[in-house]
Design a protein around this motif. Structure first.
Motif, PDB file in Angstrom:
ATOM      1  N   LYS A 129       9.722  -6.325  -7.788  1.00 12.41           N
ATOM      2  CA  LYS A 129      10.444  -7.182  -6.846  1.00 12.41           C
ATOM      3  C   LYS A 129      10.162  -6.840  -5.389  1.00 12.41           C
ATOM      4  O   LYS A 129      10.596  -7.561  -4.493  1.00 12.41           O
ATOM      5  N   SER A 130       9.451  -5.764  -5.154  1.00 14.43           N
ATOM      6  CA  SER A 130       9.169  -5.335  -3.783  1.00 14.43           C
ATOM      7  C   SER A 130       7.857  -5.926  -3.286  1.00 14.43           C
ATOM      8  O   SER A 130       6.907  -6.104  -4.053  1.00 14.43           O
ATOM      9  N   GLU A 131       7.807  -6.237  -1.977  1.00 12.61           N
ATOM     10  CA  GLU A 131       6.591  -6.767  -1.354  1.00 12.61           C
ATOM     11  C   GLU A 131       5.659  -5.649  -0.907  1.00 12.61           C
ATOM     12  O   GLU A 131       4.552  -5.920  -0.435  1.00 12.61           O
ATOM     13  N   GLU A 132       6.091  -4.409  -1.020  1.00 13.25           N
ATOM     14  CA  GLU A 132       5.276  -3.289  -0.577  1.00 13.25           C
ATOM     15  C   GLU A 132       4.009  -3.176  -1.412  1.00 13.25           C
ATOM     16  O   GLU A 132       4.018  -3.400  -2.621  1.00 13.25           O
ATOM     17  N   LEU A 133       2.917  -2.820  -0.739  1.00 15.27           N
ATOM     18  CA  LEU A 133       1.645  -2.602  -1.432  1.00 15.27           C
ATOM     19  C   LEU A 133       1.333  -1.103  -1.469  1.00 15.27           C
ATOM     20  O   LEU A 133       1.483  -0.463  -2.483  1.00 15.27           O
ATOM     21  N   ALA A 134       0.875  -0.589  -0.340  1.00 20.44           N
ATOM     22  CA  ALA A 134       0.535   0.829  -0.257  1.00 20.44           C
ATOM     23  C   ALA A 134       0.655   1.271   1.184  1.00 20.44           C
ATOM     24  O   ALA A 134       0.491   0.479   2.114  1.00 20.44           O
ATOM     25  N   VAL A 135       0.927   2.548   1.382  1.00 20.32           N
ATOM     26  CA  VAL A 135       1.090   3.088   2.724  1.00 20.32           C
ATOM     27  C   VAL A 135       0.837   4.586   2.669  1.00 20.32           C
ATOM     28  O   VAL A 135       0.960   5.209   1.605  1.00 20.32           O
ATOM     29  N   THR A 136       0.477   5.154   3.811  1.00 22.44           N
ATOM     30  CA  THR A 136       0.317   6.605   3.884  1.00 22.44           C
ATOM     31  C   THR A 136       1.007   7.123   5.129  1.00 22.44           C
ATOM     32  O   THR A 136       1.091   6.432   6.150  1.00 22.44           O
ATOM     33  N   ASP A 137       1.535   8.342   5.030  1.00 21.96           N
ATOM     34  CA  ASP A 137       2.128   9.001   6.193  1.00 21.96           C
ATOM     35  C   ASP A 137       1.281  10.196   6.603  1.00 21.96           C
ATOM     36  O   ASP A 137       1.764  11.137   7.218  1.00 21.96           O
ATOM     37  N   ASN A 138       0.005  10.140   6.229  1.00 20.51           N
ATOM     38  CA  ASN A 138      -0.979  11.172   6.545  1.00 20.51           C
ATOM     39  C   ASN A 138      -0.861  12.417   5.665  1.00 20.51           C
ATOM     40  O   ASN A 138      -1.581  13.383   5.867  1.00 20.51           O
ATOM     41  N   SER A 139       0.024  12.392   4.690  1.00 20.95           N
ATOM     42  CA  SER A 139       0.099  13.504   3.745  1.00 20.95           C
ATOM     43  C   SER A 139       0.262  12.998   2.310  1.00 20.95           C
ATOM     44  O   SER A 139      -0.186  13.635   1.370  1.00 20.95           O
ATOM     45  N   VAL A 140       0.909  11.837   2.165  1.00 24.41           N
ATOM     46  CA  VAL A 140       1.142  11.257   0.847  1.00 24.41           C
ATOM     47  C   VAL A 140       0.678   9.796   0.855  1.00 24.41           C
ATOM     48  O   VAL A 140       0.949   9.061   1.801  1.00 24.41           O
ATOM     49  N   ILE A 141      -0.029   9.409  -0.189  1.00 24.63           N
ATOM     50  CA  ILE A 141      -0.399   8.008  -0.389  1.00 24.63           C
ATOM     51  C   ILE A 141       0.575   7.417  -1.394  1.00 24.63           C
ATOM     52  O   ILE A 141       0.627   7.850  -2.545  1.00 24.63           O
ATOM     53  N   ALA A 142       1.370   6.455  -0.961  1.00 28.76           N
ATOM     54  CA  ALA A 142       2.356   5.808  -1.833  1.00 28.76           C
ATOM     55  C   ALA A 142       1.848   4.418  -2.204  1.00 28.76           C
ATOM     56  O   ALA A 142       1.476   3.626  -1.333  1.00 28.76           O
TER      57      ALA A 142
END
Length: 475
Positions: free
Chosen positions: A63-76
């Motif tokens: 149900k989430s529109e999120e795809l992928a993101v990084t905070d420079n330490s973790v790839i979610a």
């Protein structure tokens, strides 16, 4: 059979049962799958002496529109996104998730988060960073003045501009890091990214479709311009539909092609920020309308301004979430990057825009003569070791310095070595990268590991239950 012996047939049968019942939601959000990506990242990034352990977090949120993101330490990565679940087969879904990972890995390796942070801080203070935009005429200078006048009128205006600037920079940054990944990782990582890119490009609307959405009140014209810009920055081409090349959206992007190309091929993040500044000024008339549009929408819905803009611009097909972090890119020499992976497509778009076509960076060759300098000039060093330009005398020979003692005399030879082949080079415009063909085996191996873990857990539970029953009987 004795109580102490293991029934291997039963264990094998249990493994197969677990393997058959494992769902995609379990596989693509498992710690085993995350570990698979982490191992690939570790193996592939050793060339840079990358000393940070890359962590991967997989979730399943349909149900989430999120795809992928990084905070420079973790790839979610949200493996349950509709971009993934819309694919029918498990292998196709795997490639899209792998592509998300490859894209975010590019940000970790090549994006300069510290420079972006400095840019945003400077913009908040009403200053360009690192330099002002490339202004070509008086109209640009007028737009720049109007831009600063607008942001000084209301803090909301400045906030809206900053969010737009960050999203514009993210478009160029995405094109840059994907180009680097495709050039530097031709194996499974590059293949996965190419698969994801193909899926994205297929869904990008044509300019005609964008205009239809504008007329229906579903899209602002600046959104359309950003979508066209994204299409060129990442894929090197624009889907015109039935619209003529004179359309204002197309012409707006055409006028920015050189700035975008220079930013995409330069390893310096500051060059991409200068290109962002240039786009802000050149597109200011559209951006100002867009800022007023989102402010009115924010007031009407009671939503935060940043949430409204992020939601609107996040719906661009092929876009990604703006990364956050405090890291710097891997240490490499400055200067231009490798040639553009989408060079052929970019050259075609440049020709459609009436330009001479993108020139390959770092090729060191003149495409017509094959000489380093078509005007008879080349670089050399003087006696002190400084680089100088040495001009030919019309005979195609470089001048010699006094310390060289003249040129070596010609010697007559008995034969000429023509080498192998006819010495010609042909460009294959239909070239396709060699695809990684072991993805199915990788998935099968991961399924085996998950099935084994699930089976071991069930056997251990059964064994514990038997021991508890035996203990109660003894009591």
């Amino acid at each position: 059979m004795g109580r102490g012996r293991v029934d291997h047939t039963a264990v094998k049968r249990l493994l197969n049962e677990k393997k058959q019942t494992l769902r995609d939601s379990q596989l693509f959000s498992s710690r085993i799958m995350a570990g698979y990506f982490e191992d690939i990242a570790t193996a592939q990034t050793r060339r840079y002496n990358y000393n940070r352990r890359i962590r991967v977090k997989l979730v399943w949120k349909p149900k989430s529109e999120e795809l992928a993101v990084t905070d420079n330490s973790v790839i979610a990565i949200n493996s349950g996104n509709k971009m993934v679940t819309s694919k029918k087969g498990r292998l196709e879904r795997f490639w899209i998730i792998f592509g998300f990972f490859a894209h975010e890995l590019g940000h970790l390796l090549y994006s300069d988060f510290l420079v972006l942070q400095t840019y945003m801080n400077s913009l908040e203070k009403g200053k360009w960073y690192p330099l002002g935009p490339n202004l070509t005429d008086t109209a640009d200078k007028i737009r720049e003045r109007e831009l600063w006048e607008y942001v000084n009128e209301d803090p909301k205006n400045l906030k809206a501009l900053m969010i737009v600037a960050k999203n514009l920079n993210n478009i160029i940054e995405d094109g840059y890091i994907e180009n680097r990944i495709l050039n530097n990782f031709p194996g499974s990582i590059g293949t996965a990214l190419e698969e994801m890119r193909d899926s994205f490009f297929e869904d990008i609307p044509t300019v005609s479709e964008l205009i239809d959405e504008e007329n229906a009140g579903e899209r602002h014209i600046f959104e359309s311009i950003m979508q066209v810009m994204l299409s060129y920055a990442k894929f090197g081409e624009i889907k015109y539909g039935s619209e003529p090349l004179t359309d204002e959206r197309i012409q707006t992007v055409f006028a920015l092609l050189d700035d975008i190309d220079n930013a995409l091929l330069n390893k310096s993040a500051k060059e991409r920020l200068i290109a962002t500044n240039t786009i802000l000024v050149r597109c200011w008339d559209y951006i100002k309308e867009f800022c007023e549009y989102v402010k009115n929408r924010s007031d009407a819905t009671g939503s935060e301004l940043e949430d409204v803009i992020s939601q609107i611009l996040g719906n661009q097909v092929g876009s990604s979430t703006v990364g956050k972090g405090r890291g710097t890119p891997v240490p490499e020499a400055s200067g231009t990057s490798e040639k553009s992976y989408t060079f052929i497509k970019r050259r075609k778009t440049q020709e459609e825009a009436g330009k001479n076509g993108e020139e390959e960076e770092g090729s060191g060759e003149n495409t017509e003569t094959g000489d380093e300098n078509s005007d008879g000039e080349s670089e050399g060093e003087n006696e002190s070791g400084d680089n100088v330009m040495m001009k030919g005398d019309g005979s195609g020979k470089q001048q010699t310095s006094a310390s060289e003692g003249g040129r070596i005399d010609y010697h007559e030879t008995d034969e000429i070595d023509s080498g192998s082949g006819d010495g010609s080079v042909e460009r294959d415009d239909d070239y396709k990268r060699e695809m990684y063909d072991k993805a199915a085996e990788d998935i099968e191996r991961l399924l085996d590991q998950m099935a084994e873990r699930a089976a071991c857990k069930e056997l251990e539970q059964n064994r514990t239950k038997q021991l508890n029953e035996a203990a109660q009987n003894i009591s």
